[in-house]
Design an enzyme around this catalytic site. Sequence first.
Site, PDB file in Angstrom:
ATOM      1  N   GLU A 144       0.857  -1.194   0.000  1.00 47.83           N
ATOM      2  CA  GLU A 144       0.000   0.000   0.000  1.00 47.83           C
ATOM      3  C   GLU A 144       0.889   1.239   0.000  1.00 47.83           C
ATOM      4  O   GLU A 144       2.077   1.150   0.351  1.00 47.83           O
ATOM      5  CB  GLU A 144      -0.885  -0.002   1.257  1.00 47.83           C
ATOM      6  N   GLY A 146       1.158   3.415   2.125  1.00 45.42           N
ATOM      7  CA  GLY A 146       1.741   3.653   3.455  1.00 45.42           C
ATOM      8  C   GLY A 146       2.405   2.449   4.091  1.00 45.42           C
ATOM      9  O   GLY A 146       2.885   2.538   5.227  1.00 45.42           O
ATOM     10  N   ALA A 147       2.424   1.306   3.421  1.00 48.67           N
ATOM     11  CA  ALA A 147       3.004   0.101   4.042  1.00 48.67           C
ATOM     12  C   ALA A 147       3.453  -0.902   2.986  1.00 48.67           C
ATOM     13  O   ALA A 147       2.645  -1.388   2.194  1.00 48.67           O
ATOM     14  CB  ALA A 147       1.970  -0.563   4.957  1.00 48.67           C
ATOM     15  N   GLY A 148       4.766  -1.176   2.974  1.00 44.56           N
ATOM     16  CA  GLY A 148       5.308  -2.170   2.045  1.00 44.56           C
ATOM     17  C   GLY A 148       5.924  -3.317   2.830  1.00 44.56           C
ATOM     18  O   GLY A 148       5.313  -4.364   3.035  1.00 44.56           O
ATOM     19  N   SER A 149       7.129  -3.069   3.343  1.00 46.23           N
ATOM     20  CA  SER A 149       7.809  -4.106   4.132  1.00 46.23           C
ATOM     21  C   SER A 149       6.983  -4.476   5.360  1.00 46.23           C
ATOM     22  O   SER A 149       6.930  -5.640   5.763  1.00 46.23           O
ATOM     23  CB  SER A 149       9.176  -3.597   4.598  1.00 46.23           C
ATOM     24  N   GLU A 265       7.421 -17.762  -3.830  1.00 45.03           N
ATOM     25  CA  GLU A 265       7.717 -16.640  -4.735  1.00 45.03           C
ATOM     26  C   GLU A 265       9.205 -16.298  -4.701  1.00 45.03           C
ATOM     27  O   GLU A 265       9.824 -16.039  -5.737  1.00 45.03           O
ATOM     28  CB  GLU A 265       6.866 -15.446  -4.276  1.00 45.03           C
ATOM     29  N   ARG A 291      35.208  -8.433 -29.096  1.00 43.39           N
ATOM     30  CA  ARG A 291      35.645  -7.040 -29.026  1.00 43.39           C
ATOM     31  C   ARG A 291      37.166  -6.953 -28.919  1.00 43.39           C
ATOM     32  O   ARG A 291      37.785  -7.573 -28.040  1.00 43.39           O
ATOM     33  CB  ARG A 291      35.010  -6.367 -27.804  1.00 43.39           C
TER      34      ARG A 291
HETATM   35  C1  LIG Z   1       8.066  -2.854 -10.060  1.00 37.69           C
HETATM   36  C2  LIG Z   1       7.460  -3.309  -8.782  1.00 37.69           C
HETATM   37  C3  LIG Z   1       6.491  -4.307  -8.789  1.00 37.69           C
HETATM   38  C4  LIG Z   1       5.879  -4.687  -7.600  1.00 37.69           C
HETATM   39  N1  LIG Z   1       4.862  -5.610  -7.640  1.00 37.69           N
HETATM   40  C5  LIG Z   1       4.140  -5.824  -6.518  1.00 37.69           C
HETATM   41  C6  LIG Z   1       2.960  -6.618  -6.563  1.00 37.69           C
HETATM   42  O1  LIG Z   1       2.586  -7.168  -7.606  1.00 37.69           O
HETATM   43  N2  LIG Z   1       2.230  -6.769  -5.427  1.00 37.69           N
HETATM   44  C7  LIG Z   1       2.604  -6.166  -4.249  1.00 37.69           C
HETATM   45  O2  LIG Z   1       1.890  -6.336  -3.267  1.00 37.69           O
HETATM   46  N3  LIG Z   1       3.729  -5.445  -4.175  1.00 37.69           N
HETATM   47  C8  LIG Z   1       4.497  -5.233  -5.272  1.00 37.69           C
HETATM   48  N4  LIG Z   1       5.629  -4.467  -5.210  1.00 37.69           N
HETATM   49  C9  LIG Z   1       5.986  -3.852  -3.944  1.00 37.69           C
HETATM   50  C10 LIG Z   1       7.235  -4.390  -3.281  1.00 37.69           C
HETATM   51  O3  LIG Z   1       7.029  -5.673  -2.768  1.00 37.69           O
HETATM   52  C11 LIG Z   1       7.617  -3.358  -2.221  1.00 37.69           C
HETATM   53  O4  LIG Z   1       8.107  -2.216  -2.919  1.00 37.69           O
HETATM   54  C12 LIG Z   1       8.637  -3.866  -1.234  1.00 37.69           C
HETATM   55  O5  LIG Z   1       8.098  -4.856  -0.420  1.00 37.69           O
HETATM   56  C13 LIG Z   1       9.180  -2.730  -0.343  1.00 37.69           C
HETATM   57  O6  LIG Z   1       8.148  -1.976   0.220  1.00 37.69           O
HETATM   58  P1  LIG Z   1       8.172  -0.375   0.097  1.00 37.69           P
HETATM   59  O7  LIG Z   1       8.414  -0.051  -1.313  1.00 37.69           O
HETATM   60  O8  LIG Z   1       6.962   0.165   0.741  1.00 37.69           O
HETATM   61  O9  LIG Z   1       9.446   0.069   0.911  1.00 37.69           O
HETATM   62  P2  LIG Z   1       9.537   0.367   2.487  1.00 37.69           P
HETATM   63  O10 LIG Z   1       8.958  -0.767   3.242  1.00 37.69           O
HETATM   64  O11 LIG Z   1       9.013   1.725   2.750  1.00 37.69           O
HETATM   65  O12 LIG Z   1      11.101   0.368   2.692  1.00 37.69           O
HETATM   66  C14 LIG Z   1      11.918   1.490   2.356  1.00 37.69           C
HETATM   67  C15 LIG Z   1      13.353   1.193   2.810  1.00 37.69           C
HETATM   68  O13 LIG Z   1      13.364   0.968   4.234  1.00 37.69           O
HETATM   69  C16 LIG Z   1      13.902  -0.306   4.510  1.00 37.69           C
HETATM   70  N5  LIG Z   1      13.233  -0.897   5.677  1.00 37.69           N
HETATM   71  C17 LIG Z   1      11.895  -1.025   5.900  1.00 37.69           C
HETATM   72  N6  LIG Z   1      11.677  -1.676   7.055  1.00 37.69           N
HETATM   73  C18 LIG Z   1      12.900  -1.980   7.562  1.00 37.69           C
HETATM   74  C19 LIG Z   1      13.340  -2.670   8.727  1.00 37.69           C
HETATM   75  N7  LIG Z   1      12.478  -3.208   9.596  1.00 37.69           N
HETATM   76  N8  LIG Z   1      14.664  -2.768   8.927  1.00 37.69           N
HETATM   77  C20 LIG Z   1      15.552  -2.260   8.047  1.00 37.69           C
HETATM   78  N9  LIG Z   1      15.190  -1.608   6.932  1.00 37.69           N
HETATM   79  C21 LIG Z   1      13.879  -1.466   6.687  1.00 37.69           C
HETATM   80  C22 LIG Z   1      13.652  -1.136   3.267  1.00 37.69           C
HETATM   81  O14 LIG Z   1      14.525  -2.234   3.192  1.00 37.69           O
HETATM   82  C23 LIG Z   1      13.892  -0.113   2.181  1.00 37.69           C
HETATM   83  O15 LIG Z   1      15.263   0.024   1.954  1.00 37.69           O
HETATM   84  C24 LIG Z   1       6.289  -4.102  -6.382  1.00 37.69           C
HETATM   85  C25 LIG Z   1       7.292  -3.148  -6.371  1.00 37.69           C
HETATM   86  C26 LIG Z   1       7.870  -2.727  -7.542  1.00 37.69           C
HETATM   87  C27 LIG Z   1       8.905  -1.648  -7.487  1.00 37.69           C
END
Ligand SMILES: Cc1cc2nc3c(=O)[nH]c(=O)nc-3n(C[C@H](O)[C@H](O)[C@H](O)COP(=O)(O)OP(=O)(O)OC[C@H]3O[C@@H](n4cnc5c(N)ncnc54)[C@H](O)[C@@H]3O)c2cc1C
Length: 402
Positions: A144, A146-149, A265, A291
Site C-alpha cells: 500500500e 503507506g506500508a510495504g515491508s 515466490e 571485441r
Molecule cells: C516494479 C514493482 C512491482 C511490484 N509488484 C508488486 C505486486 O505485484 N504486489 C505487491 O503487493 N507489491 C508489489 N511491489 C511492492 C514491493 O514488494 C515493495 O516495494 C517492497 O516490499 C518494499 O516496500 P516499500 O516499497 O513500501 O518500501 P519500504 O517498506 O518503505 O522500505 C523502504 C526502505 O526501508 C527499509 N526498511 C523497511 N523496514 C525496515 C526494517 N524493519 N529494517 C531495516 N530496513 C527497513 C527497506 O529495506 C527499504 O530500503 C512491487 C514493487 C515494484 C517496485
Amino acid sequence: MATAPADVLKPDHGTRRRHFIFTDEHEDLRESMRAWVRNELFPHRNEWEETLWPDSALKRAAELGYVGLCFGEEYGGQGGDYFYSLVRSECMSYSGCGGLNMGFAVHTDMALPPIELLGSEEIKQRYLVPGIKGEKISSLGITEPGAGSDVAGIRTTAKRDGDEYVINGSKTFITNGPRADFIVLVTKTDPNAGHDGITLFVVDLKDDKGNHVPGFSVSRRLEKMGMHASDTGELAFEDVRVPAENMLGTEGKGFYHISWELQGERLVAAAGCVASCERMFDRTLEYAKERQAFGRSIGKFQTIRHKFAEMATKIEAGKQMTYATAWRFANGEYPVREITATKLFTSRIACEIADECVQIHGGYGYMKEYEIERAYRDVRLNRIGAGTDEIMLEVIGRSYGL
Ligand SMILES: Cc1cc2nc3c(=O)[nH]c(=O)nc-3n(C[C@H](O)[C@H](O)[C@H](O)COP(=O)(O)OP(=O)(O)OC[C@H]3O[C@@H](n4cnc5c(N)ncnc54)[C@H](O)[C@@H]3O)c2cc1C
C-alpha cells in the site's frame, strides 16, 4: 618433452549434465519451453517494452501447458512438482524482457498458488481454472502507499456485511494490476489485532464484460526504471463488495498465509535471478571474445578474465543454493532461513553481475540496442520486490534468536 597419454583425465568444462534435482521430464520441458521463448517471445522484446506484453502471450503459454505445470490435474494443470516452476522461471529469463517474466510469475507463482491451497472448491473453479487456461489474469495486492515491508501496517479494510465483505483502501506497485481480472488481496478484518487481524480474499476487478466492478478503479499507472513491458498500478477500492466465500484460508490468518506464499515466490525469483545471470554472462562472454582492444580480444586481459571467473563463481554458488533449498522445500520442509538467504544472495549477485557486464561492454553496455542495458535496469528490482535486502537480513538475523 613428455606428453600426456591420450586417456588422461581432462576437466569437463563443457559438460551440460543436468542437475540431480531435475528428471528427464524436467529437461524435456526446459528444451521445449526454451524453444518457445526463443521463437515466440524473444523476437517481441523491444516492441513489448513500448506496448506492454499482450494478454495473448499468457493465453498461448496456457495452451502449451506452461501455466498449469504445478497445479492439480482436476483444475486443468499437469500436477507437476515444484521443480517445474523453477524450470519455467529459468526459461522465461531468456525472453530478454524482464517485465514479461514478472507479469507471468505474478500470475503463475504468486496469485494462483494461494487460491489452489486455500480456496474452496467453488473458488478454484471460478478463478484457478480460467487462470490456468490463461483466460483470466491475476494480480497480488499486498503493498500500500503507506506500508510495504511492514505488512501488518496495511490499512485496507474488509468489513463484514451480511453474506459479503465491503472493501476500502488502496494498493500500490501492483504488477498486472491495471489489466487483471481478479486480485488476491491482503486486507484487515480486525484493524486492532496486528498480525492476527489480516485476511486474504480473491476479489473480482472486472465483470463478465471486462468492465471494472463498482467501486474499483486504477488510480494511477506507474512509470518505472525498468520492467517496462509490465503494467504496474495503484489501485483504489471504495466499498467494493465481495462474497464471504471469496475468503482464502482462515479469517485473521492472512499474514501467515501470505508469508507461505512469499516463500515459494522468493525461490522462483531466485531461480529467475540465476538464469538472468547466466544469460548476461553468456552474452557478455561472446562480446568479450569478439571485441578487440590493443590488438587482442578484451577477454584476454587478465582483469576482464578475472571478472568472468568471479561472476562464474557467484553464479555457481547461487545456483547450488537455489537448487538445494528448492529440494528441501519441494520435499515438505519449510526452510524459511535458507529461502531468505537464497533470495538475498541471488538478488545481489544479479545486480553485481549486471553491473560488471555493463562494464565489460564499455560504452555499448550503456546503449539501448544492447540487451545488457535493459537487463541492468530490470534486475535492480530483485533487491526490492518480494522483500527488500534489509528485510531478508532481518528475517535471517532474527532466525538465530537475535
Ligand atoms: C516494479 C514493482 C512491482 C511490484 N509488484 C508488486 C505486486 O505485484 N504486489 C505487491 O503487493 N507489491 C508489489 N511491489 C511492492 C514491493 O514488494 C515493495 O516495494 C517492497 O516490499 C518494499 O516496500 P516499500 O516499497 O513500501 O518500501 P519500504 O517498506 O518503505 O522500505 C523502504 C526502505 O526501508 C527499509 N526498511 C523497511 N523496514 C525496515 C526494517 N524493519 N529494517 C531495516 N530496513 C527497513 C527497506 O529495506 C527499504 O530500503 C512491487 C514493487 C515494484 C517496485
